[in-house]
Enzyme design. Structure first.
Site, PDB file in Angstrom:
ATOM      1  N   ASP A 185       9.225  -0.042  -8.522  1.00 27.90           N
ATOM      2  CA  ASP A 185       8.800  -0.213  -7.360  1.00 27.90           C
ATOM      3  C   ASP A 185       9.707   0.410  -6.444  1.00 27.90           C
ATOM      4  OD1 ASP A 185       7.336  -1.571  -4.811  1.00 27.90           O
ATOM      5  OD2 ASP A 185       8.940  -3.124  -5.060  1.00 27.90           O
ATOM      6  N   ASP A 219       3.537  -6.847  -6.513  1.00 21.42           N
ATOM      7  CA  ASP A 219       3.958  -6.528  -8.015  1.00 21.42           C
ATOM      8  C   ASP A 219       3.538  -7.161  -8.992  1.00 21.42           C
ATOM      9  OD1 ASP A 219       5.288  -4.177  -6.611  1.00 21.42           O
ATOM     10  OD2 ASP A 219       7.184  -5.212  -6.501  1.00 21.42           O
TER      11      ASP A 219
HETATM   12  P1  ADP Z   1       5.688  -0.617  -1.100  1.00 19.48           P
HETATM   13  O1  ADP Z   1       4.718   0.077  -2.188  1.00 19.48           O
HETATM   14  O2  ADP Z   1       6.701   0.374  -0.905  1.00 19.48           O
HETATM   15  O3  ADP Z   1       5.877  -1.876  -1.361  1.00 19.48           O
HETATM   16  P2  ADP Z   1       3.019  -1.132   0.562  1.00 19.48           P
HETATM   17  O4  ADP Z   1       2.106  -0.902  -0.369  1.00 19.48           O
HETATM   18  O5  ADP Z   1       3.450  -2.729   0.993  1.00 19.48           O
HETATM   19  O6  ADP Z   1       4.600  -0.260   0.374  1.00 19.48           O
HETATM   20  O7  ADP Z   1       2.806  -0.466   1.870  1.00 19.48           O
HETATM   21  C1  ADP Z   1       2.458   0.938   1.968  1.00 19.48           C
HETATM   22  C2  ADP Z   1       2.772   1.698   3.451  1.00 19.48           C
HETATM   23  O8  ADP Z   1       1.864   0.956   4.453  1.00 19.48           O
HETATM   24  C3  ADP Z   1       3.877   1.456   3.898  1.00 19.48           C
HETATM   25  O9  ADP Z   1       5.158   2.378   3.534  1.00 19.48           O
HETATM   26  C4  ADP Z   1       3.724   1.413   5.364  1.00 19.48           C
HETATM   27  O10 ADP Z   1       3.622   2.837   5.900  1.00 19.48           O
HETATM   28  C5  ADP Z   1       2.249   0.771   5.599  1.00 19.48           C
HETATM   29  N1  ADP Z   1       2.185  -0.400   5.696  1.00 19.48           N
HETATM   30  C6  ADP Z   1       2.039  -1.708   5.468  1.00 19.48           C
HETATM   31  N2  ADP Z   1       2.043  -2.803   5.872  1.00 19.48           N
HETATM   32  C7  ADP Z   1       2.712  -2.654   7.020  1.00 19.48           C
HETATM   33  C8  ADP Z   1       3.041  -3.087   8.201  1.00 19.48           C
HETATM   34  N3  ADP Z   1       3.085  -4.635   8.183  1.00 19.48           N
HETATM   35  N4  ADP Z   1       3.867  -2.705   9.267  1.00 19.48           N
HETATM   36  C9  ADP Z   1       3.770  -1.180   9.131  1.00 19.48           C
HETATM   37  N5  ADP Z   1       3.446  -0.528   8.039  1.00 19.48           N
HETATM   38  C10 ADP Z   1       2.777  -1.038   7.047  1.00 19.48           C
HETATM   39 MG    MG Z   2       8.693  -4.069  -3.042  1.00 20.92          MG
END
Ligand code: ADP
Ligand code: MG
Length: 285
Positions: A38, A234
């Site tokens: 991740d 995850d």
């Molecule tokens: P990761 O796989 O890195 O853990 P997520 O799946 O949680 O990331 O989120 C994917 C993308 O969605 C983030 O990189 C961001 O661009 C956007 N995103 C999700 N939740 C938020 C939030 N609360 N505020 C701003 N952007 C968000």
């Molecule tokens: Mg993470």
């Protein structure tokens, strides 16, 4: 391995902050082809910082007003920037978290969206802003758009740097003959830039949380796969993998789902866990 060897192996792990839930997991760790990571909080330190805001004061104000209701790892970064800029937070109605995409809500009868730039969300984004997004993403910055009534009014760039041991840890895994992959909801440009910094071979980007386990299952068609993660999102991928490795700093759900827990949150412990398995299972047959 004999029961004694297993006890020695898991005991040695525990002494070094590597908790291995049972003998089967320790054995599976000796037969891996691929390690999937991740991004946020696993490869990166998980302490994101706002590096720039494009647009007027409303951009930060609206974003922070919504983020105060969010549990996403990016939220504290936006709130800290808003505090530093002394912007006043506004009340939000109908708050919603759109898993892996962003958050939405109503502020002063306006529909506000804060999150990722994805075609399928149907946001109107001025060409100059789209250009800016591309530049920032190549700098490994996560771009958060702020939109009112589906029209982008600006963006916030957020940087989360790799853990200091990440590059060495990846190098050691590759030297052990393992393939390394980053699996993330973030976009390809950002993920690619971070993967480059730490030497990860391959990136699977733009994957929604609900699709992460399926991405692991697909890799398992040809490879034996470990997944290293920390977030609530995850947990399914950690369970799906042949070996789920949870960061000790992670959410309870992730730790529960992990077959191995790395108490010290050190990425080098992934390689150490695998070496421990090799020792346990190669010495005594
Ligand atoms: P990761 O796989 O890195 O853990 P997520 O799946 O949680 O990331 O989120 C994917 C993308 O969605 C983030 O990189 C961001 O661009 C956007 N995103 C999700 N939740 C938020 C939030 N609360 N505020 C701003 N952007 C968000
Ligand atoms: Mg993470």
């Amino acid at each position: 391995a004999t029961p004694t060897a297993l006890m020695v192996g898991t005991g040695l792990g525990a002494k070094h902050g590597i908790l291995i839930k049972n003998g089967e997991i320790l054995e599976a760790a000796n037969k891996l082809d691929t390690i999937v990571f991740d991004k946020t909080g696993t490869i990166t330190a998980g302490k994101p910082q706002v590096t720039e805001v494009v647009g007027d004061r409303h951009v930060l104000q609206l974003a922070a007003s919504l983020e105060q209701l969010s549990e996403h790892p990016l939220a504290p970064a936006v709130l800290a920037a808003a505090k530093a800029a002394q912007v006043k937070l506004l009340p939000v109605n109908h708050f919603r978290a759109l898993e892996g995409q962003g958050i939405s809500g109503q502020v002063d009868a306006q529909a506000v969206f804060v999150g990722t730039l994805k075609q399928d969300l149907g946001l109107v984004v001025a060409p100059a802003l789209t250009e800016k997004v591309k530049v920032l993403q190549k700098e490994a910055k996560t771009v958060v758009l702020v939109a009112i009534n589906h029209t982008a009014i600006g963006l916030i760039a957020i940087q989360d740097t790799p853990k200091k041991e990440a590059q060495k840890a990846i190098k050691e895994l590759k030297q052990q003959g393992l393939k390394t992959i980053m699996l993330t909801g973030d976009n390809q440009a950002v993920a690619g830039a971070i993967a480059n910094q730490v030497g990860i071979d391959q990136v699977i980007a733009g994957v929604l949380p609900i699709d992460k386990a399926a991405a692991i299952a697909k890799l398992q068609q040809t490879d034996r796969v470990a997944f290293v993660g920390d977030g609530i999102n995850d947990a399914p991928a950690l369970s799906q993998a042949d070996v789920g490795i949870a960061m000790g700093s992670g959410t309870d759900v992730a730790i529960e789902a992990g077959g191995i827990v790395l108490i010290k949150n050190n990425l080098k412990d992934v390689g150490r866990a695998l070496k421990l398995s090799q020792k346990t299972f190669n010495r005594i047959k």
